[in-house]
Scaffold this motif. Structure first.
Motif: not given
Length: 141
Positions: A41, A44-45, A48, A141
């Protein structure tokens, strides 16, 4: 959080939080409010829609290690962290409510005191703002 991202030691000296991605890791963990953010996570963050580095998980681990050195400078090698902890599949920032301006603001805004005390409490909460929230990581992001 209530302005440019900043951290201070017990004496009030501002800590050097590192570059934009390292600061973004700290901001992301603050947003999680003491909850674990799994490593995938975080990756991904942080990236992004952007091109990933060759080893994004390794990059996050490097950022976390550097942040730990800043946030817990007296921690001995190979001892468990108490502020930025590894838990299960990810990381959590275990800062106390009184150590994070946005959390103190929320607590003050929810105060259920009489009107004169409430006005004073809210004025103190508003004084915590130093600019736009997350000002130095606003484009992340």
């Amino acid at each position: 959080m209530l302005g440019p991202l900043a951290a201070y030691d017990a004496e009030g000296t501002e800590l050097r939080l590192g570059g934009p991605r390292q600061r973004a890791v700290l901001a992301r963990l603050l947003v999680a409010r003491r909850q674990v953010v799994p490593l995938p996570r975080l990756v991904a963050d942080l990236w992004d829609g952007l091109a990933l580095p060759g080893d994004p998980e390794g990059a996050v681990r490097t950022f976390v290690a550097a942040l730990r050195r800043v946030l817990e400078p007296g921690r001995r090698p190979r001892t468990a962290a108490k502020v930025l902890v590894t838990e299960g599949p990810g990381y959590a920032l275990r800062a106390a409510v009184e150590d994070v301006d946005a959390w103190r603001f929320e607590r003050a805004a929810r105060a259920e005191e009489g009107a004169p005390a409430l006005v004073e409490t809210l004025e103190g909460a508003l004084a915590l703002w130093r600019g736009p929230a997350y000002a130095d990581v606003a484009t992340a992001p």
